[in-house]
Write an enzyme that holds these catalytic residues in place. Structure first.
Site, short mmCIF file in Angstrom:
data_model
loop_
_atom_site.label_atom_id
_atom_site.label_comp_id
_atom_site.label_asym_id
_atom_site.label_seq_id
_atom_site.Cartn_x
_atom_site.Cartn_y
_atom_site.Cartn_z
N ILE A 266 0.66 -1.29 0.00
CA ILE A 266 0.07 0.02 0.13
C ILE A 266 0.96 1.14 -0.24
CG2 ILE A 266 -1.54 1.34 1.54
CD1 ILE A 266 -2.88 -1.27 2.34
N SER B 292 -3.63 3.21 9.10
CA SER B 292 -4.23 2.49 10.32
C SER B 292 -4.48 1.08 9.99
CB SER B 292 -5.34 3.58 10.91
OG SER B 292 -5.88 3.11 11.98
N LYS C 216 -2.27 0.06 16.77
CA LYS C 216 -3.16 0.84 15.83
C LYS C 216 -4.15 1.78 16.41
CE LYS C 216 -1.32 -0.50 11.78
NZ LYS C 216 -0.41 0.65 10.98
N ILE D 19 -6.43 -5.69 1.44
CA ILE D 19 -5.87 -5.28 0.24
C ILE D 19 -5.29 -6.43 -0.45
CG2 ILE D 19 -4.66 -3.39 -1.10
CD1 ILE D 19 -7.20 -2.44 0.15
N ASP E 178 14.98 2.16 9.78
CA ASP E 178 14.08 1.58 10.34
C ASP E 178 13.30 2.72 11.20
OD1 ASP E 178 12.82 0.07 12.28
OD2 ASP E 178 14.28 -1.50 12.17
#
Ligand code: COA
Length: 272
Positions: free
Chosen positions: A26, A149, A167, A196, A72
């Site tokens: 994403i 999120s 989250k 997704i 990171d």
């Protein structure tokens, strides 16, 4: 129609965009969409090989100026250095997308303190590190923060105690920053992608439940695409949403309307 009331092909021309975790899934699609709409894009990620191939893709999609940094998000110094270096080359960020995340499926009783901490470190602390490191840039541009999120922030999902807690923290952080940074013109919003297709997150979560069974739980009857999330990210960070802050955009095919019961039952069946 003016450019502030419609999406135009080059609506992010002259804008500087930074995406954490931008080397895949994403986040890569979001970075690519910004590049396709004219933005100078920079990404950071942990894996140097994935970063290289993402940069090649982004450079082709945009003006050839995509930047990549091995960082990171758990390392606040590394994220800050990447943000600063990107600003040096592209100008201060107009948009920062906090997308880096880590996840795995595990029963709460089998989750070790370090496993829990690791996901909270990446998802929540990592999001804070990027937002905090970008503050001065966003203040200068009156820019926009977007957090990636997850539905677990609102409804408990089995085997997701760590990701849900992280989250939920991300959602609260988003609203807090929206409240405090509105005075600087900084907008903060989040996006909740449903399942997704083709993403590492779905691959990990679907291993037990099964992709087909899971897609059947989505009211729209299918998984989403990374481009469908990217287009919502563009809208939220564009002038079309100039009065929108502290909000969560759920792009999940309606999955949140159904709760997590069917998912949890399918998982229990698969794991028993
Ligand atoms: N089930 C249970 N615990 C797990 C686990 C799993 N599948 N994978 C990792 N852990 C635990 C480890 O056992 C370790 O805890 P311990 O020291 O008590 O044993 C802890 O998590 C840290 O694991 P480690 O592999 O050292 O972490 P890392 O920093 O190298 O990797 C992860 C981070 C665990 C999130 C890894 O899955 C990752 O890199 N993911 C990135 C991609 C990703 O998750 N994408 C999906 C985004 S939605």
């Amino acid at each position: 129609m003016t450019s502030s009331t419609c999406l135009t092909p080059q609506m992010f021309a002259g804008k500087s965009v930074f995406v954490t975790g931008g080397s895949s899934g994403i986040n890569l699609a979001i970075a690519r969409s910004f590049a396709e709409h004219g933005a100078a894009v920079a990404i950071c990620a942990r894996d140097a090989d994935k970063l290289r191939s993402a940069i090649a893709e982004l450079s082709q999609a945009g003006d050839g100026q995509a930047l990549g940094f091995v960082a990171d998000v758990r390392n606040d110094g590394a994220v800050r250095a990447a943000l600063e270096s990107a600003a040096h080359q592209h100008g201060p960020a107009d948009v920062v997308v906090c997308g880096a995340a880590g996840n795995f499926m595990v029963r709460a009783e089998d989750l070790t303190p370090n496993g829990f901490r690791t996901v909270v470190d990446i998802d929540l602390i990592g999001t804070f590190n990027a937002a905090n490191g970008a503050f001065e840039q966003l203040r200068a541009t009156r820019g926009s923060l977007l957090f990636v999120s997850a539905g677990q922030a609102f409804v408990p999902f089995s085997h997701q105690a760590h990701a849900g807690a992280a989250k939920a923290g991300v959602e609260n952080l988003m609203r807090n920053l929206a409240l405090e940074w509105g005075r600087y013109g900084i907008r903060c919003n989040s996006i909740v992608p449903g399942p997704i297709a083709g993403t590492e997150g779905v691959r990990r979560l679907a291993a037990d439940v099964g992709e087909e069974a899971w897609a059947d739980m989505v009211p729209l009857g299918r998984f989403g695409t990374t481009d469908e999330i990217a287009s919502m990210a563009l809208v939220l960070c564009s002038p079309l949403a100039s009065f929108v802050t502290g909000t969560t955009l759920v792009a999940d095919g309606g999955l949140a309307l159904t709760g997590s019961g069917r998912f949890n039952q399918a998982l229990e069946r698969a794991c028993s």
